[in-house]
Design a protein around this motif. Structure first.
Motif, PDB file in Angstrom:
ATOM      1  N   UNK A 139       0.789  -1.230   0.000  1.00  0.00           N
ATOM      2  CA  UNK A 139       0.000   0.000   0.000  1.00  0.00           C
ATOM      3  C   UNK A 139       0.824   1.283   0.000  1.00  0.00           C
ATOM      4  N   UNK A 140       2.086   1.203   0.457  1.00  0.00           N
ATOM      5  CA  UNK A 140       2.886   2.421   0.548  1.00  0.00           C
ATOM      6  C   UNK A 140       4.187   2.393  -0.243  1.00  0.00           C
ATOM      7  N   UNK A 141       4.805   1.230  -0.375  1.00  0.00           N
ATOM      8  CA  UNK A 141       6.196   1.160  -0.805  1.00  0.00           C
ATOM      9  C   UNK A 141       6.360   0.446  -2.137  1.00  0.00           C
ATOM     10  N   UNK A 142       7.591   0.449  -2.625  1.00  0.00           N
ATOM     11  CA  UNK A 142       7.925  -0.278  -3.842  1.00  0.00           C
ATOM     12  C   UNK A 142       8.388  -1.684  -3.478  1.00  0.00           C
ATOM     13  N   UNK A 143       8.721  -2.466  -4.513  1.00  0.00           N
ATOM     14  CA  UNK A 143       9.189  -3.835  -4.286  1.00  0.00           C
ATOM     15  C   UNK A 143      10.718  -3.938  -4.276  1.00  0.00           C
ATOM     16  N   UNK A 144      11.417  -2.800  -4.297  1.00  0.00           N
ATOM     17  CA  UNK A 144      12.875  -2.862  -4.324  1.00  0.00           C
ATOM     18  C   UNK A 144      13.415  -3.449  -3.026  1.00  0.00           C
ATOM     19  N   UNK A 145      14.510  -4.210  -3.133  1.00  0.00           N
ATOM     20  CA  UNK A 145      15.090  -4.898  -1.975  1.00  0.00           C
ATOM     21  C   UNK A 145      16.276  -4.096  -1.461  1.00  0.00           C
ATOM     22  N   UNK A 146      15.968  -3.108  -0.596  1.00  0.00           N
ATOM     23  CA  UNK A 146      17.000  -2.274  -0.004  1.00  0.00           C
ATOM     24  C   UNK A 146      16.775  -2.189   1.496  1.00  0.00           C
ATOM     25  N   UNK A 147      17.834  -1.816   2.205  1.00  0.00           N
ATOM     26  CA  UNK A 147      17.723  -1.664   3.660  1.00  0.00           C
ATOM     27  C   UNK A 147      16.719  -0.572   4.010  1.00  0.00           C
ATOM     28  N   UNK A 148      16.728   0.506   3.248  1.00  0.00           N
ATOM     29  CA  UNK A 148      15.788   1.604   3.511  1.00  0.00           C
ATOM     30  C   UNK A 148      14.356   1.118   3.421  1.00  0.00           C
ATOM     31  N   UNK A 149      14.049   0.361   2.376  1.00  0.00           N
ATOM     32  CA  UNK A 149      12.671  -0.123   2.221  1.00  0.00           C
ATOM     33  C   UNK A 149      12.286  -1.069   3.342  1.00  0.00           C
ATOM     34  N   UNK A 150      13.191  -1.928   3.770  1.00  0.00           N
ATOM     35  CA  UNK A 150      12.876  -2.861   4.854  1.00  0.00           C
ATOM     36  C   UNK A 150      12.624  -2.111   6.163  1.00  0.00           C
ATOM     37  N   UNK A 151      13.399  -1.075   6.423  1.00  0.00           N
ATOM     38  CA  UNK A 151      13.198  -0.281   7.645  1.00  0.00           C
ATOM     39  C   UNK A 151      11.857   0.444   7.567  1.00  0.00           C
ATOM     40  N   UNK A 152      11.563   1.061   6.428  1.00  0.00           N
ATOM     41  CA  UNK A 152      10.271   1.722   6.257  1.00  0.00           C
ATOM     42  C   UNK A 152       9.117   0.747   6.426  1.00  0.00           C
ATOM     43  N   UNK A 153       9.277  -0.432   5.886  1.00  0.00           N
ATOM     44  CA  UNK A 153       8.254  -1.470   5.979  1.00  0.00           C
ATOM     45  C   UNK A 153       7.973  -1.815   7.435  1.00  0.00           C
ATOM     46  N   UNK A 154       9.037  -1.981   8.235  1.00  0.00           N
ATOM     47  CA  UNK A 154       8.868  -2.319   9.646  1.00  0.00           C
ATOM     48  C   UNK A 154       8.199  -1.177  10.408  1.00  0.00           C
ATOM     49  N   UNK A 155       8.624   0.060  10.148  1.00  0.00           N
ATOM     50  CA  UNK A 155       8.038   1.207  10.837  1.00  0.00           C
ATOM     51  C   UNK A 155       6.550   1.335  10.517  1.00  0.00           C
ATOM     52  N   UNK A 156       6.199   1.180   9.237  1.00  0.00           N
ATOM     53  CA  UNK A 156       4.795   1.275   8.842  1.00  0.00           C
ATOM     54  C   UNK A 156       3.980   0.129   9.421  1.00  0.00           C
ATOM     55  N   UNK A 157       4.567  -1.058   9.490  1.00  0.00           N
ATOM     56  CA  UNK A 157       3.849  -2.205  10.046  1.00  0.00           C
ATOM     57  C   UNK A 157       3.489  -1.974  11.503  1.00  0.00           C
ATOM     58  N   UNK A 158       4.440  -1.437  12.264  1.00  0.00           N
ATOM     59  CA  UNK A 158       4.163  -1.155  13.690  1.00  0.00           C
ATOM     60  C   UNK A 158       3.070  -0.091  13.809  1.00  0.00           C
ATOM     61  N   UNK A 159       3.133   0.915  12.953  1.00  0.00           N
ATOM     62  CA  UNK A 159       2.087   1.959  12.980  1.00  0.00           C
ATOM     63  C   UNK A 159       0.726   1.370  12.613  1.00  0.00           C
ATOM     64  N   UNK A 160       0.680   0.500  11.591  1.00  0.00           N
ATOM     65  CA  UNK A 160      -0.587  -0.116  11.203  1.00  0.00           C
ATOM     66  C   UNK A 160      -1.176  -0.944  12.336  1.00  0.00           C
ATOM     67  N   UNK A 161      -0.321  -1.664  13.040  1.00  0.00           N
ATOM     68  CA  UNK A 161      -0.808  -2.503  14.143  1.00  0.00           C
ATOM     69  C   UNK A 161      -1.444  -1.666  15.249  1.00  0.00           C
ATOM     70  N   UNK A 162      -0.985  -0.429  15.413  1.00  0.00           N
ATOM     71  CA  UNK A 162      -1.545   0.451  16.432  1.00  0.00           C
ATOM     72  C   UNK A 162      -2.798   1.160  15.928  1.00  0.00           C
ATOM     73  N   UNK A 163      -3.002   1.154  14.573  1.00  0.00           N
ATOM     74  CA  UNK A 163      -4.134   1.883  13.992  1.00  0.00           C
ATOM     75  C   UNK A 163      -5.301   0.983  13.603  1.00  0.00           C
ATOM     76  N   UNK A 164      -5.027  -0.284  13.315  1.00  0.00           N
ATOM     77  CA  UNK A 164      -6.053  -1.191  12.805  1.00  0.00           C
ATOM     78  C   UNK A 164      -6.087  -2.466  13.632  1.00  0.00           C
ATOM     79  N   UNK A 165      -7.228  -3.118  13.624  1.00  0.00           N
ATOM     80  CA  UNK A 165      -7.328  -4.433  14.276  1.00  0.00           C
ATOM     81  C   UNK A 165      -6.661  -5.477  13.392  1.00  0.00           C
ATOM     82  N   UNK A 166      -6.361  -6.620  13.979  1.00  0.00           N
ATOM     83  CA  UNK A 166      -5.763  -7.708  13.218  1.00  0.00           C
ATOM     84  C   UNK A 166      -6.681  -8.128  12.054  1.00  0.00           C
ATOM     85  N   UNK A 167      -7.974  -8.183  12.319  1.00  0.00           N
ATOM     86  CA  UNK A 167      -8.916  -8.586  11.281  1.00  0.00           C
ATOM     87  C   UNK A 167      -8.923  -7.584  10.123  1.00  0.00           C
TER      88      UNK A 167
END
Length: 716
Positions: A139-167
């Motif tokens: 929903x937010x990022x590209x498919x490139x395999x870089x350290x920056x993208x992986x860090x962004x992915x983790x940060x966004x995932x933690x934010x999503x978990x605080x904003x949305x239910x698991x379902x």
């Protein structure tokens, strides 16, 4: 300092002091903070948590309802958090993120476990990214395999978990993930592969779809069923391992065969027809964000045949004649597009030479000149001069450079004599010729100059084939491809059934059929002759830049164009050459396969009748030479029929009486109602013309009606 013996004293290392340690750690921490802040700032703005609307996806179907292509990205119905489809959701969690309900967005244990299994077993059975991380990437990022993208992915995932239910996270992931074959979202994949909603999938079906997430294009069961089945078995093993399915359920799932109900991948050869149908369907229903099924008019057997014939002829003869492109369009008598080939190779060029290429029609345009003359009261046996002619500063010439003197209109049309056509146009009136062309479907501007008679105005193959059909069948023939558009079980468009509007009078129709049959029988189109009546006309432009032939039988009107996209001249290619030979090869094989070429909504053309075959039933009159008897199309022997005003009296005379039809030959019948032979009755009353191969009694019946000025001969 150096010792006196010249040796170098050992270097002394200073011990790190606490302030230095703190400085190093502080610098490293600051660098990490700056890197994380920089990663956060680089996250795209505006991505997200709301699904993006996409245009409707089309599943294109043949005229019999079988799918032949998909267009666009399938979306299906959105999965909602309060109605997650089971067992598909369990299968996805098992193979993609088994600790989905316990981690905070990033699963450190999962990463360690995946790495350990990859090392010890030599294979990857589960991913290291969580479902939440994958959703962040989708929903937010590209498919490139870089350290920056992986860090962004983790940060966004933690934010999503605080904003949305698991379902909600799982539902959004299932709606955003790609499952191959153009299917985005779990429901689209379920409908694409199994013809059902995601909530109705069985366990083996769910395992197969969940397994596609790792490599959706490579594992699509439409392309790689064996690979998809192997991956589904891996999913079932993981579901058993995690407790998502019992051993008994897994064993039953592996034993149950999975039956695909998927329309095929798009066929390259049908790309021209698909593009045309796609555009027409979207025009009819508008930009709806729904997955649509489109029932088209395509006859797959005729389409395959058309592609094969065009490719074969141009492949064998094109280089010698410097002809690189060709197009073919076949219409049923009501305008239904049975086959459309817009070029030699769709993969190389998607430009559709049936609908998009505007070329000079050359002598094809004489159809409108002579139709306007017949409409003004002229007749095929009238004479005209083929002699030198000058209008202003322009002098038309003939292709052979000679002049024949006095000729009939039939001869002039059949031999495509230019000077005669211009004289006819000038006598009838250029405005009348242009009006006839517009009435029959030509949309281009028509400058009223004398060269108009020789086809100097550009038009399309689709327009010209429709115009010839309109003259030959006596009613308006406009090409159409779409019969119905559905959004699942709801019809958004259904082609209305209506009686076709008359295009020319019966007298004009019969006169023009006379001329067009002469062109095939005795004139420039002899290469298109069949063992049954054919009416048509050739067309060739200056320096052989365009070559055309359009011809028709009782079943279909078919047009062929040959030329070059760069408008370069061909080597002496005329309409009676390559185009006529392509046309004849197509029609001869079409006669053999006998695929349906009846008007849309009518039953398919009847099989060739056996010599001893008898058919009984109360007939319905299609035109004066065509009946529907017991659900089958019956063509009366010896007649070129007409429609319009003649259909009503014939139907009224038949009433509810039974027709008894005996096979006359491989394609026609002799039918009787109340003891009267219908072929003879029609011709005696001027309800049609006798074909060139009509029996002597039928020719006598036509002669009688012509003498008494009955029916179509009333104005003669």
């Amino acid at each position: 300092m150096a010792k006196q013996d010249g040796s170098t004293p050992p270097r002394r290392f200073r011990l790190l002091t606490i302030p230095r340690v703190l400085a190093v750690l502080g610098g490293g921490f600051a660098a990490v903070v700056l890197f994380l802040g920089w990663c956060l700032l680089q996250v795209p703005v505006g991505g997200g948590l709301e699904p993006t609307a996409t245009p409707a996806t089309l599943i294109l179907e043949n005229r019999d309802g079988t799918g032949f292509a998909t267009r666009g990205v399938l979306r299906g119905q959105p999965v909602t958090a309060d109605a997650l489809p089971h067992p598909l959701s369990e299968a996805i969690i098992a193979i993609e993120d088994r600790r989905f309900y316990s981690h905070p967005g990033v699963d450190a244990r999962g990463i360690v476990r995946a790495l350990a299994r990859a090392v010890t077993r030599g294979q990857v059975r589960e991913g290291a990214s969580t479902i939440t991380q994958q959703l962040a990437r989708l929903t937010f990022l590209s498919q490139e395999k870089t350290l920056t993208r992986k860090v962004q992915e983790a940060m966004l995932a933690i934010w999503m978990e605080r904003s949305l239910s698991k379902e909600e996270i799982l539902a959004r992931y299932m709606n955003a993930a790609y499952f191959g074959a153009g299917a985005v979202g779990a429901d689209a994949a379920a409908r694409r592969y199994f013809g059902k909603p995601a909530g109705e999938l069985t366990l083996p079906e769910a395992a197969m779809i969940a397994g596609l997430l790792r490599a959706p294009s490579a594992l699509s069961p439409i392309r790689n069923l064996e690979g998809a089945q192997a991956r589904a078995n891996v999913v079932l093993s993981v579901m058993q391992e995690t407790g998502a399915a019992t051993p008994e359920q897994v064993a039953a799932a592996r034993a149950a065969p999975v039956a695909l109900q998927a329309p095929p991948e798009p066929m390259v050869g049908r790309g021209y027809f698909s593009d045309w149908a796609d555009a027409e369907a979207r025009r009819l229903v508008g930009p709806l964000p729904l997955d649509l099924s489109v029932r088209t008019t395509l006859d797959p057997s005729l389409q395959d045949l058309a592609e094969r014939v065009v490719a074969n002829v141009i492949g064998k003869e094109g280089e010698r004649h410097h002809a690189t492109q060709a197009a073919l369009l076949a219409l049923a008598p009501d305008g239904a597009v049975l086959a459309a080939v817009g070029g030699v190779d769709y993969a190389s060029s998607q430009f559709n030479r049936v609908t998009q290429a505007r070329r000079q029609p050359g002598s094809l345009f004489k159809l409108f000149v002579y139709a306007a003359a017949m409409d003004a009261g002229w007749r095929p046996d009238q004479t005209i001069q083929d002699a030198p002619l000058t209008i202003g500063n322009w002098s038309p010439g003939n292709a052979n450079g000679r002049f024949a003197g006095t000729v009939t209109l039939r001869e002039a049309f059949a031999r495509s004599i230019n000077t005669a056509a211009v004289r006819v146009q000038e006598a009838v009136g250029r405005d009348k010729v242009a009006a006839m062309a517009r009435r029959l479907g030509v949309t281009a501007d028509l400058p009223l100059n004398p060269s108009m008679a020789l086809g100097t105005t550009e038009t399309t193959l689709a327009e010209m084939v429709g115009a010839f059909g309109s003259v030959g069948y006596g009613h308006q023939v406009r090409p159409y491809l779409v019969q119905e558009v559905r959004a699942r079980d709801r019809a958004l468009y259904t082609r209305p059934e209506r009686a076709p509007a008359a295009s020319v009078s019966p007298a004009v129709q019969q006169a023009m059929l006379d001329l067009m049959q002469a062109a095939v029988r005795d004139g420039t189109a002899r290469a298109a002759r069949l063992d049954r009546p054919v009416a048509g006309k050739t067309g060739t432009t200056q320096d052989s830049r365009d070559a055309w032939f359009i011809g028709m039988t009782a079943d279909a009107v078919v047009g062929v164009w040959v030329g070059n996209d760069d408008n370069s001249p061909m080597n002496n290619v005329g309409g009676g050459g390559l185009p006529a030979r392509i046309w004849q090869a197509f029609m001869q094989e079409a006669d053999r396969v006998r695929t349906a070429a009846a008007p849309s909504g009518a039953p398919n053309a009847a099989p060739a009748p056996a010599a001893s075959q008898t058919l009984r039933g109360v007939p319905r009159v299609v035109d004066t030479a065509t009946l529907l008897v017991d659900g089958r199309e019956v063509r009366l022997a010896g007649i070129v029929g007409v429609g319009g005003e003649f259909v009503g009296p014939m139907a009224e005379w038949i009433g509810n009486r039974e027709a008894v039809c005996e096979a006359n030959d491989a394609a026609t019948w002799r039918c009787k109602v109340g003891g009267r032979d219908l072929s003879e009755l029609v011709l005696t009353n001027g309800g049609g013309r006798a074909t060139t191969d009509a029996a002597p009694d039928l020719r006598q019946a036509e002669s009688s009606a012509r003498t008494e000025r009955l029916g179509i001969w009333a104005g003669g």
